[in-house]
Motif scaffolding. Structure first.
Motif, mmCIF file in Angstrom:
data_model
loop_
_atom_site.group_PDB
_atom_site.id
_atom_site.type_symbol
_atom_site.label_atom_id
_atom_site.label_comp_id
_atom_site.label_asym_id
_atom_site.label_seq_id
_atom_site.Cartn_x
_atom_site.Cartn_y
_atom_site.Cartn_z
ATOM 1 N N LEU A 73 49.144 36.824 42.204
ATOM 2 C CA LEU A 73 49.272 36.216 40.998
ATOM 3 C C LEU A 73 49.247 37.145 39.778
ATOM 4 C CD1 LEU A 73 49.191 33.396 39.770
ATOM 5 C CD2 LEU A 73 46.692 33.599 39.189
ATOM 6 N N ILE A 74 50.356 37.270 39.205
ATOM 7 C CA ILE A 74 50.741 38.091 38.178
ATOM 8 C C ILE A 74 50.673 37.312 36.593
ATOM 9 C CG2 ILE A 74 52.164 39.896 37.338
ATOM 10 C CD1 ILE A 74 53.114 40.180 40.271
ATOM 11 N N THR A 75 49.997 38.018 35.676
ATOM 12 C CA THR A 75 49.562 37.294 34.469
ATOM 13 C C THR A 75 50.291 38.291 33.484
ATOM 14 O OG1 THR A 75 47.818 36.109 35.109
ATOM 15 C CG2 THR A 75 48.247 36.274 32.812
ATOM 16 N N ARG A 76 51.109 37.913 32.456
ATOM 17 C CA ARG A 76 51.754 38.779 31.579
ATOM 18 C C ARG A 76 50.616 38.726 30.401
ATOM 19 N NH1 ARG A 76 55.091 41.706 30.002
ATOM 20 N NH2 ARG A 76 56.516 41.301 31.559
ATOM 21 N N THR A 77 49.662 39.664 30.073
ATOM 22 C CA THR A 77 48.582 39.768 29.228
ATOM 23 C C THR A 77 49.084 40.021 27.749
ATOM 24 O OG1 THR A 77 48.065 41.843 30.129
ATOM 25 C CG2 THR A 77 47.072 39.938 30.865
ATOM 26 N N ALA A 78 50.278 40.822 27.539
ATOM 27 C CA ALA A 78 50.702 40.973 26.276
ATOM 28 C C ALA A 78 52.187 41.587 26.670
ATOM 29 C CB ALA A 78 50.214 42.710 26.175
ATOM 30 N N PRO A 79 53.143 41.697 25.502
ATOM 31 C CA PRO A 79 54.541 42.098 25.672
ATOM 32 C C PRO A 79 54.781 43.166 26.613
ATOM 33 C CG PRO A 79 53.918 41.454 23.319
ATOM 34 C CD PRO A 79 52.731 41.592 24.218
ATOM 35 N N ASP A 80 53.866 44.057 26.637
ATOM 36 C CA ASP A 80 54.332 45.271 27.544
ATOM 37 C C ASP A 80 53.268 45.359 28.696
ATOM 38 O OD1 ASP A 80 52.354 45.791 25.826
ATOM 39 O OD2 ASP A 80 53.063 47.951 25.309
ATOM 40 N N ALA A 81 52.464 44.289 29.227
ATOM 41 C CA ALA A 81 51.470 44.627 30.014
ATOM 42 C C ALA A 81 51.326 43.430 30.901
ATOM 43 C CB ALA A 81 50.219 44.912 29.316
ATOM 44 N N THR A 82 50.952 43.393 32.238
ATOM 45 C CA THR A 82 50.679 42.507 33.094
ATOM 46 C C THR A 82 49.328 42.858 33.899
ATOM 47 O OG1 THR A 82 52.011 43.493 34.933
ATOM 48 C CG2 THR A 82 52.914 41.911 33.361
ATOM 49 N N ARG A 83 48.922 41.782 34.292
ATOM 50 C CA ARG A 83 47.633 41.940 35.341
ATOM 51 C C ARG A 83 47.883 41.145 36.760
ATOM 52 N NH1 ARG A 83 44.414 39.138 32.793
ATOM 53 N NH2 ARG A 83 44.326 37.323 33.838
ATOM 54 N N SER A 84 47.699 42.018 37.813
ATOM 55 C CA SER A 84 48.147 41.337 39.273
ATOM 56 C C SER A 84 46.735 41.129 39.892
ATOM 57 C CB SER A 84 48.838 42.210 39.874
ATOM 58 O OG SER A 84 49.332 41.825 41.084
ATOM 59 N N VAL A 85 46.521 40.188 40.421
ATOM 60 C CA VAL A 85 45.339 39.873 41.221
ATOM 61 C C VAL A 85 46.175 39.352 42.949
ATOM 62 C CG1 VAL A 85 43.226 38.192 41.878
ATOM 63 C CG2 VAL A 85 44.235 38.977 39.467
ATOM 64 N N THR A 86 45.473 40.202 43.809
ATOM 65 C CA THR A 86 46.052 39.930 44.958
ATOM 66 C C THR A 86 45.015 38.598 45.542
ATOM 67 O OG1 THR A 86 46.528 41.697 45.805
ATOM 68 C CG2 THR A 86 46.034 40.490 47.607
ATOM 69 N N LEU A 87 45.473 37.675 45.965
ATOM 70 C CA LEU A 87 44.809 36.385 46.325
ATOM 71 C C LEU A 87 44.232 36.099 47.817
ATOM 72 C CD1 LEU A 87 47.018 33.641 44.229
ATOM 73 C CD2 LEU A 87 44.724 34.862 43.762
#
Length: 217
Positions: free
Chosen positions: A184-198
Motif C-alpha cells: 500500500l503506497i500513499t502519496r504524502t506530499a507532491p514529491d513524497a510517498t510512503r510504502s507499507v508491505t501488508l
C-alpha cells in the motif's frame, strides 16, 4: 446450496479471521452478490477460499484478499478510483459501492463486455469501463484518490505514482513467483510517498506488466 449460509460462512470463516474487521466492508460483502460475477461454470466455487479461473491465465482473487484490500484502501465517498484489470467486475463493483466513481481498464474485450453487463444489471452507474493495455500507465490527466492493480507486476511503474493525488493510495502486488509483496503506497506530499508491505502472496501477472531488464553476459 444455501447461498446466504455460504456467504455468511465465507465472511466468518475466511474473511474475518484474516483481520478484516471493518464493519462497512463486511456489510458490503453481503450486499454485492459475489456469485453473480463468477463464471457460470464455476458457480459452486463462489464462496470458496480459492482463486476462480476467468480464462486467459487470469483469475478472481480469493474473497479474503478482495476484502482485505478494500479495508486497507479505506475508500471514501468522494474518492475517484482507477482499477487496472477489470477481470470479473466483482472488485469493480465493491470499489464502486464505496467511491464517487471508478475508471476500470482491461486488455481483454470479453472481460470488459461481460463486466459491463453485470455492473449495469446491479445498478452501478458510476463506473466507466475501457478496453486497453494499461499495465504500464493509463493516460488520464486527472489525478486519482485510489489506484488498484489487480494483477501482479514485477516492477511498479513510476507512472502510477504520478497519477496519485496527495493523500491518495495505491495497491499493488509486486515481485515474481513464488513470493510477491502486497504493498500500500500513499502519496504524502507532491514529491513524497510512503510504502507499507501488508503481506506476502502470489497472483497472476498483469498482461504486459513491466519486466526487469534481462542481464546480458
Amino acid at each position: 446450496m444455501d447461498i446466504e449460509q455460504a456467504r455468511y460462512n465465507m465472511v466468518e470463516q475466511q474473511i474475518r479471521p484474516w483481520d478484516v474487521l471493518d464493519q462497512d466492508v463486511l456489510n458490503l460483502l453481503f450486499k454485492v452478490r459475489r456469485e453473480d460475477f463468477v463464471p457460470e461454470a464455476h458457480q459452486a466455487l463462489a464462496f470458496v477460499d480459492m482463486e476462480i479461473p476467468l480464462g486467459h491465465g487470469q483469475a478472481m482473487w480469493t474473497p479474503k484478499l478482495e476484502a482485505r484490500i478494500l479495508q486497507e484502501l479505506a475508500i471514501r465517498p468522494t474518492d475517484r478510483v482507477l482499477e487496472i484489470g477489470t477481470g470479473s467486475g466483482y472488485l469493480t463493483a465493491l470499489l464502486a459501492a464505496q467511491a464517487a466513481g471508478v475508471v476500470s481498464v482491461d486488455i481483454l474485450p470479453e472481460f470488459t463486455a461481460d463486466a459491463t453487463h453485470k455492473l449495469r444489471a446491479h445498478g452501478f452507474d458510476n463506473v466507466t469501463l475501457h478496453t486497453a493495455d494499461a499495465a504500464r500507465d493509463w493516460p488520464d490527466e486527472a489525478g486519482f484518490d485510489v489506484i488498484v492493480l489487480t494483477g501482479s507486476t514485477p516492477l511498479l511503474s513510476d507512472a502510477w505514482l504520478r497519477r496519485l493525488k496527495v493523500g491518495g493510495r495505491l495497491f499493488a502486488i509486486t515481485g515474481v513467483a513464488p513470493v510477491m509483496l502486497a504493498q500500500l503506497i500513499t502519496r504524502t506530499a507532491p514529491d513524497a510517498t510512503r510504502s507499507v508491505t501488508l503481506f506476502e502472496t502470489c497472483v497472476a501477472s498483469l498482461v504486459n506488466a513491466p519486466q526487469p531488464a534481462a542481464f546480458v553476459f
